[in-house]
Design an enzyme around this catalytic site. Sequence first.
Site: not given
Lengths: 557, 557
Positions: B367, B193
């Site tokens: 994130h 990611d």
Amino acid sequence: MADQKLLVVPLGGVGEFGMNITALRCGDDIIVIDAGMMFPDDELMGVDIVTPDLTYLVQNKQYVRALILTHGHEDHIGSVPFFLSEINVPVYGTAFSLALVERRLEEHEIRDQAELRTVKPRDKLVIGPFQIEFIHVTHSIVSAVALAITTPVGVVIHTGDFKVDPTPTDNELFDLHTLAEYGKRGVTLLLSDSTNADRPGYSESERAVRPRLEELLSRSPRRVLISCFSSSIHRLQQVIDLSQQAGRKVALVGRSMINVTEIAHSLGLLEIPDGILVRPSDVMQMRPDKVTVLISGTQGEPLSALARVSVNNHKHVAVEPGDTVALSSRIIPGNEKLIFRMIDHLERRGADVQYGTMKPPLHVSGHGSSEELRLVLNLVRPRYFVPIHGEYRQLSKHARLAEHLRHAGLEETFVMESGQVLELDRHGARKAGQVPVGRICIDSGTVDEVVEDIVIRDRRHLSEDGIVIPIIAVSRHTGRSETLPEVVSRGFVSDEDGSSDLLRQARQVVARTLESSSQEERTDHGVIKEKVRADLKRYIVKQTSRRPLIMPVILDV
Amino acid sequence: MADQKLLVVPLGGVGEFGMNITALRCGDDIIVIDAGMMFPDDELMGVDIVTPDLTYLVQNKQYVRALILTHGHEDHIGSVPFFLSEINVPVYGTAFSLALVERRLEEHEIRDQAELRTVKPRDKLVIGPFQIEFIHVTHSIVSAVALAITTPVGVVIHTGDFKVDPTPTDNELFDLHTLAEYGKRGVTLLLSDSTNADRPGYSESERAVRPRLEELLSRSPRRVLISCFSSSIHRLQQVIDLSQQAGRKVALVGRSMINVTEIAHSLGLLEIPDGILVRPSDVMQMRPDKVTVLISGTQGEPLSALARVSVNNHKHVAVEPGDTVALSSRIIPGNEKLIFRMIDHLERRGADVQYGTMKPPLHVSGHGSSEELRLVLNLVRPRYFVPIHGEYRQLSKHARLAEHLRHAGLEETFVMESGQVLELDRHGARKAGQVPVGRICIDSGTVDEVVEDIVIRDRRHLSEDGIVIPIIAVSRHTGRSETLPEVVSRGFVSDEDGSSDLLRQARQVVARTLESSSQEERTDHGVIKEKVRADLKRYIVKQTSRRPLIMPVILDV
């Protein structure tokens, strides 16, 4: 004098971002503070700049005595040429502000008619019933001032734009003393900059960017391109000084970067060590670790120098793998897409692009945050307060920051929107009606090197020249336009038989623009819209001498 | 086995934001990881959601064995209904992810045909040549997993979305041990990611928002409205707990807020104390300091609950002076204008709106930032690395974060874009061609309560139904449309005689929409575009059964 009235009329910049302009009227005398522009957002695509509707001033032209400028940012001086061509009055401002104005007036070929009068901080000026004192403030641009305006109904303070920088790089401190003096004697009305009213705490000092710039310039293995607003003289000075320290020469790239540094240098506001400057055309011949490029285009404007570099379309400068590009600027809301696309292009060419929030910072704001705004409120202790320079939420936050002054003489805060009139007399202050305001769209030449035949266009008269909408379907992945572009129009040419020659030709013009663009440009909506608009405009003006609004629609397929 | 090949094919989410989907192919077996959607940006105005082009998978339908989901965010599961209607294979995921999928399948009335198989972290699954282990990761949504996929050419780790939260609110730690174990044994390829690869340092723990929420809920004098993504179960739990502590009842407002909390509660992932919930219709009758409203619409979506509240157009809830509204969410780039306008509306009604960056934070990202990404890179120590989930600049930054692993076994990093194929075999890894990818626009019902007759529309077939462009000139200051709206079209109806009945009627439809809107709505481009689009679509579908793309153009005059 006892029943004199003061009218405060913000004609722009209150409840909207940019285009700052405020009129003060006392009887038959009007002074105007600033005459700024705003950059059109996406929704206004099809025009170049936006200026305030000056109807109220034009209707009262014989009473307007002067235009007074607080500083030289475009959102404060960008409309001066249009203002003066309607209302030719003396313009007062600091030397740097007026030099920037002068440049714009020359471009519009009206320099000769204008009367520019230079002032310095602490100067006092009498214009009709107004006595105006200029007060030095710290901001991202040099030579910014606040105004203390003594009127028959009391003192009005207009802060201009400011931050309270405790360690400005030029050591010129915010003149808090004079502000405090006025506060002590009693201020009737404060108009204060709200841009960062929604940020808590303090804004960092301009000096805070030094460690980051130093690291960039001394540690980067190759070329460093730094982009900031050309008017950020403090920032430019730091980059130049640190480049010298790191053994790098400096190239200035982009028209505004070159012009503004020349002005600042000639006024003694920017020190440029002998021999440090190199020509843009020399950049690619130099050892990459021995050069810094100061380049305009922080907002990803499709025709700016940095945007051209990003798609490898600049005359002199290219980025190569291992180069560093730093955006020492904020991302103006609405410009994210243009900026991020430009960054993507630069990264694709192998550049390491530095942007956004980091510690130490690569950029600091020129506007004061909540605690700085409170400091100014507390020093001035006004009887009435009008937050200016901001959209509604910033004005409203700023109003809330003043709440505690209710116990220190603040009688009322007015959150206004452009066009609303505030009336002050010996009985107090109140909202008193509305004057016409609006946005005037200016359609200039689209090539940034040539400012040609500028046309003022009022959107209310859209019907006159109509609208042309090129519709282009581009495959995002192949970058190809699979079918001939469509061009639809209203109020421009009759398309009754579906085969108007002009529109058929226009489709070919758009098709040629697409063909002559690189794949990188074709998949970038910002670039392709701007190119299509420029080419189509040139074609249509040539064929018809009319200037319809051109709004390209790009479809990703 | 010795000459087996593994193909890794990202069909979305690589070089673009959202729409994450990646296929792994080994001989005649394909597994697919995630099937997400993206929200259309302004430039795609005229459609509701965007899904990946599945041509490659449809062409190889007989080889597709399974769809495996990492977590339940829309950019990972939003395309599942469209995927399954083309390729009906078993879907694997955690209970919460599958429950969210189930809801979407029911809306599309295809729940019965689907085979949903629940997995838990540490479960192992064998599908053809692939052995898949699910690894718990921390993220803004509960029940998120990474995947360790053992293939004939080695182990592939797909992180899904993650942060490395040292103090998750549910105390379920990131399973770094299992990741480390794989790293120790040797990983051929890491897919990780990249969303926050351009942020330095560490993202803050979800727990960091607690002090801010606590202050809001205990100190605010009146009603508190908190908006966050409905799937942010950790956030909702904190708001509910702190509301109870502050003596406030909680109302859930907005369809997704109600549905998702029901699902999370039924799975034991969200604790809702007895008696704390009140109905939305009761909110305005309660003492304002005794109620919290959890409301959907953080992104200013024009038809969302909070956007409706902001223009005083919600069935049950209104804001009143002194109320507090908190946006506990990030501003997704591209949504600034919609969000800021919504905030302006709320402030105009007297609400104190909290948003943006502050200390302690009102929102933290789900994130991982640079250092967390490095931690995962260092634990996994892959031979090859492909950054996923991000636009080019994030992928490229992420690639740079892995540079130091060159000394620890990393042979090559591939910055790919959707559609590019990575081929791995015993000789190594290389880019190997391109499969068709693209964006499919989905045109659903526009009223958020009713999901009706969804039409999948491929922009490449635009010519089939054409395009209709209503052009509306609205005075920003009066909010009035001074002239009858124009409606132009291409490829839809013949407008040859300039008087097509349908288009004439369409102008009236648009005019009626404008008349029936409040001034507040008329001056808000986002709202008015959406209303015009919805009404015009309804009219055109009814009259013609065709679905042209409708792209309103609003001009400020």
